[in-house]
Design a protein around this motif. Structure first.
Motif, PDB file in Angstrom:
ATOM      1  N   ASP A  96       0.855  -1.185   0.000  1.00 13.97           N
ATOM      2  CA  ASP A  96       0.000   0.000   0.000  1.00 13.97           C
ATOM      3  C   ASP A  96       0.887   1.229   0.000  1.00 13.97           C
ATOM      4  OD1 ASP A  96      -2.279   1.584   0.048  1.00 13.97           O
ATOM      5  OD2 ASP A  96      -2.853   1.050   2.094  1.00 13.97           O
ATOM      6  N   SER A 130      -7.279   2.263  16.855  1.00 11.29           N
ATOM      7  CA  SER A 130      -7.286   1.844  15.453  1.00 11.29           C
ATOM      8  C   SER A 130      -5.886   1.464  14.978  1.00 11.29           C
ATOM      9  CB  SER A 130      -7.855   2.949  14.561  1.00 11.29           C
ATOM     10  OG  SER A 130      -7.018   4.095  14.584  1.00 11.29           O
ATOM     11  N   PHE A 134      -0.539  -6.407  11.459  1.00 11.85           N
ATOM     12  CA  PHE A 134      -1.919  -6.834  11.193  1.00 11.85           C
ATOM     13  C   PHE A 134      -2.281  -8.140  11.880  1.00 11.85           C
ATOM     14  CE2 PHE A 134      -0.721  -3.968   7.785  1.00 11.85           C
ATOM     15  CZ  PHE A 134      -1.771  -3.074   7.833  1.00 11.85           C
ATOM     16  N   THR A 194      -2.995 -14.994  11.919  1.00  7.49           N
ATOM     17  CA  THR A 194      -4.230 -15.578  11.407  1.00  7.49           C
ATOM     18  C   THR A 194      -5.019 -16.200  12.554  1.00  7.49           C
ATOM     19  OG1 THR A 194      -3.193 -16.035   9.284  1.00  7.49           O
ATOM     20  CG2 THR A 194      -5.168 -17.294   9.810  1.00  7.49           C
ATOM     21  N   MET A 253     -18.373  -7.133   5.927  1.00  6.42           N
ATOM     22  CA  MET A 253     -17.034  -7.604   6.252  1.00  6.42           C
ATOM     23  C   MET A 253     -16.429  -8.241   5.002  1.00  6.42           C
ATOM     24  SD  MET A 253     -16.384  -9.961   9.517  1.00  6.42           S
ATOM     25  CE  MET A 253     -14.763 -10.400  10.043  1.00  6.42           C
ATOM     26  N   ASN A 312      -9.689 -12.998   7.901  1.00  5.84           N
ATOM     27  CA  ASN A 312      -8.518 -12.361   8.501  1.00  5.84           C
ATOM     28  C   ASN A 312      -8.045 -11.235   7.595  1.00  5.84           C
ATOM     29  OD1 ASN A 312      -7.514 -13.960  10.961  1.00  5.84           O
ATOM     30  ND2 ASN A 312      -8.034 -15.564   9.487  1.00  5.84           N
ATOM     31  N   HIS A 313      -7.307 -10.278   8.164  1.00  5.46           N
ATOM     32  CA  HIS A 313      -6.742  -9.207   7.348  1.00  5.46           C
ATOM     33  C   HIS A 313      -5.828  -9.833   6.298  1.00  5.46           C
ATOM     34  CE1 HIS A 313      -4.480  -5.703   6.094  1.00  5.46           C
ATOM     35  NE2 HIS A 313      -5.438  -4.965   6.638  1.00  5.46           N
ATOM     36  N   PRO A 314      -5.858  -9.348   5.056  1.00  8.81           N
ATOM     37  CA  PRO A 314      -5.016  -9.930   4.003  1.00  8.81           C
ATOM     38  C   PRO A 314      -3.512  -9.895   4.319  1.00  8.81           C
ATOM     39  CG  PRO A 314      -6.619  -8.439   3.045  1.00  8.81           C
ATOM     40  CD  PRO A 314      -6.724  -8.303   4.535  1.00  8.81           C
ATOM     41  N   ALA A 338      -2.285 -10.350   7.420  1.00 10.34           N
ATOM     42  CA  ALA A 338      -1.998 -11.113   8.644  1.00 10.34           C
ATOM     43  C   ALA A 338      -0.818 -12.037   8.372  1.00 10.34           C
ATOM     44  CB  ALA A 338      -3.224 -11.927   9.053  1.00 10.34           C
TER      45      ALA A 338
END
Length: 156
Positions: free
Chosen positions: A26, A43, A71, A74, A109, A126-128, A130
C-alpha cells in the motif's frame, strides 16, 4: 496545531507499506491522498503509535513491525466454510476473489475466497496482511490535537 506527535494526536501522514519480499502492499503516495491516523483510539497498534510519538511535521521514519504488531496473526475462527448454495444469487466465486459479506449486526465484512470445492467454499475473514512483517516508511505532514467527539443529540 501541535509541534510533536503525542498520545491522542491526529496525524496526517503519507506512508508506504512494503512486505518482506520488497513488494509494495500500500502507498498513499501512489494514491495521491495522505491518511489520517488518530493515536489513542485503538485503530493503530501500540507498536505503530510508539514509532510515531515525538515525530515532527516533515519527519520521515522507516521501521519494521513484526506480524503481531502490524496486522496480527491468522485467527482460525475467522476462516469460515459456506455451502455453494449460499452463492446461488452471486454465482460460485473464484479462489482469490474478495467479497463483502453481511454480518449479523448488519455491517459488511470483506472475505477472501481461499478454496472452492463441490461441497464447500472456504472464506478467510482475517486481514489480508496477517502473518506478514511490514516495513513502514511514514512521513508526517500535519499534527493536530484529537478533538473530543460531541455526544449531544441535536434535534432540528
Amino acid at each position: 496545531m501541535l509541534d510533536r506527535v503525542q498520545k491522542n494526536s491526529s496525524v496526517l501522514v503519507h506512508f508506504i507499506l512494503k512486505l518482506a519480499d520488497g513488494s509494495t502492499a500500500d502507498s498513499t503516495y501512489a494514491q495521491g491522498k495522505p491518511a489520517l491516523f488518530r493515536l489513542g483510539d485503538r485503530s493503530l497498534s501500540e507498536a505503530l503509535e510508539q514509532h510515531l510519538l515525538g515525530l515532527q511535521v516533515g519527519d520521515k521514519r522507516t521501521f519494521t513491525l513484526p506480524a503481531e504488531s502490524a496486522f496480527g496473526h491468522t485467527d482460525p475462527a475467522l476462516i469460515q466454510h459456506f455451502s455453494p448454495r449460499d452463492f446461488s444469487q452471486t454465482g460460485i466465486p473464484n479462489v482469490g476473489t474478495i467479497m463483502l459479506f453481511s454480518a449479523i449486526n448488519g455491517s459488511e465484512m470483506p472475505g477472501i475466497v481461499r478454496e472452492v470445492t463441490a461441497e464447500s467454499i472456504k472464506v478467510d475473514f482475517n486481514h489480508p496482511l496477517a502473518e506478514q512483517s511490514i516495513h513502514f516508511t511514514i512521513e508526517v505532514l500535519e499534527i493536530k490535537a484529537t478533538e473530543e467527539k460531541c455526544h449531544a443529540d441535536i434535534a432540528g
